[in-house]
Design an enzyme around this catalytic site. Structure first.
Site: not given
Length: 302
Positions: A102, A177, A245
Site C-alpha cells: 500500500s 486502496k 502511513k
C-alpha cells in the site's frame, strides 16, 4: 502468458504479517515460489513449509516470471524495485511485476513507467482484508494497470483473494486502496466511540455489539474485530503504524485532487496521536484505547 501454476515461477519479496500467508497460499495453489525478506528466520520458515529461499532480491528475481512485492511503504518499494540490484535490474524482459504493497499512487505510476522502459509489465495491486483475509485467501484486490496484463495475472490473484477488480490504469489500485483505508479508519473510529459510550453507560457490551452487527450498523470491522475489542487484546492484524502511513496517503492524495475528507482528516490525527501514546505496534482496532483515554478511562484497567 497466463500465469498458471504449472508454467510460472514467482519471486515473493516481503514476508510480513500479510506477505507470509500470501506466499504460502501461492505454494498451496501449486506455484514455484522463491521468497526473500530481510529477516532470514522468516525465509527459513517459508523454506520449511515447502518454498524456496533467496539471500537477496536479485537472487530471488533472476529466474522468475512474476515478482510480487509486499513491503511496508513507498520508500521500501522504491528501494526494492527501482534501486541498484533491485527487481527491475534483475527480472528478465517480458516478466511481470505485481506490487501489492500500500503506497502512494504516484509511486506506482513511477514504477510502471520504469518497468515499461525495461520491457517489464507492471500492476499495482494493493489488498484489503487484513491478516485473516490473507490467511484465508479471501482478500479484496484492487488493481491498476493494463487490461491484458491484469487478465494474464488473474490466476495468481485468484490464489490470494476472492474479490479481484481492475480499477483503471497504473496508480488506480492505490487510489482505491486509499479510499478503502479512509472508510476502514472512520469505521473503526465509529466503533471505538460506540464501544466506550456503551461501556460507560453500563450496557452489556457483548449483547450490544451482537445486535448492532445484525443491523445497518453492522460491518466487516465489527465482524472481524469484535472479539479482540471485547477481550481488550490488540494483537496486530494491521498495525496503527501502517494505518498512520495510509492515512497520510489518503490526505495527500485527496488534497492533490481537491477532494474534502474532513472525517478522514480528524481520524488521521487520532491515529497519529495513538502512535505518540506508544500504541503504534497494536492492531488498528486499538483506536478504542484512544477514545478510552479521551473519556477518562485507562485502557489497561489501571
Amino acid at each position: 502468458m497466463a500465469h498458471t501454476p504449472d508454467t510460472t515461477r514467482i519471486a515473493f519479496i516481503g514476508l510480513g504479517i500479510m506477505g507470509a500467508p500470501m506466499a504460502r497460499n501461492l505454494l498451496k495453489a501449486g506455484y514455484d515460489v522463491t521468497a526473500y525478506t530481510r529477516q532470514a528466520e522468516k525465509t527459513e520458515a517459508f523454506v520449511k513449509d515447502g518454498g524456496k529461499g533467496a539471500s537477496s532480491v536479485a537472487e530471488a528475481v533472476r529466474e522468475a516470471h512474476v515478482v510480487i512485492t509486499m513491503v511496508p511503504a513507498s520508500p521500501e518499494v522504491a528501494e526494492v524495485v527501482l534501486g541498484e540490484g533491485g527487481v527491475l535490474d534483475n527480472l528478465p524482459e517480458g516478466g511481470t511485476l505485481i506490487d501489492m504493497s500500500s503506497i502512494t499512487p504516484q509511486t506506482s505510476i513511477e514504477v510502471a513507467e520504469a518497468a515499461r522502459a525495461k520491457g517489464i509489465k507492471a500492476l499495482d495491486a494493493p489488498v484489503s482484508g487484513g491478516e485473516a483475509g490473507a490467511i484465508e485467501a479471501a482478500l479484496s484486490i484492487m488493481v491498476g494497470g493494463e487490461q491484458e496484463t491484469f487478465e494474464a495475472a488473474k490466476p495468481v490473484f485468484e490464489a490470494l483473494g476472492k474479490t479481484i477488480v481492475r480499477c483503471g490504469p497504473a496508480g488506480s489500485g492505490q487510489t482505491v486502496k486509499a479510499a478503502n483505508q479512509l472508510i476502514v479508519a472512520v469505521n473503526i473510529q465509529a466503533v471505538a466511540e460506540a464501544v466506550v459510550f456503551l461501556e460507560k453507560s453500563g450496557v452489556d457490551l457483548t449483547a450490544a455489539l451482537d445486535v448492532l452487527n445484525g443491523g445497518l450498523a453492522g460491518s466487516t470491522v465489527l465482524t472481524r474485530k469484535k472479539e479482540s475489542i471485547l477481550a481488550g487484546s490488540y494483537r496486530p492484524g494491521f498495525t496503527i503504524d501502517l494505518h498512520h502511513k495510509d492515512m497520510g496517503i489518503v490526505t495527500d492524495a485527496a488534497r492533490a485532487v481537491g477532494a474534502a475528507v474532513p472525517a478522514g482528516g480528524l481520524v488521521a490525527q487520532l491515529v497519529a496521536a495513538l502512535r505518540q501514546q506508544g500504541d503504534g505496534g497494536l492492531d488498528h482496532s486499538a483506536l478504542v484505547r484512544g477514545v478510552q483515554r479521551l473519556s477518562g478511562q485507562s485502557p489497561d484497567g489501571g
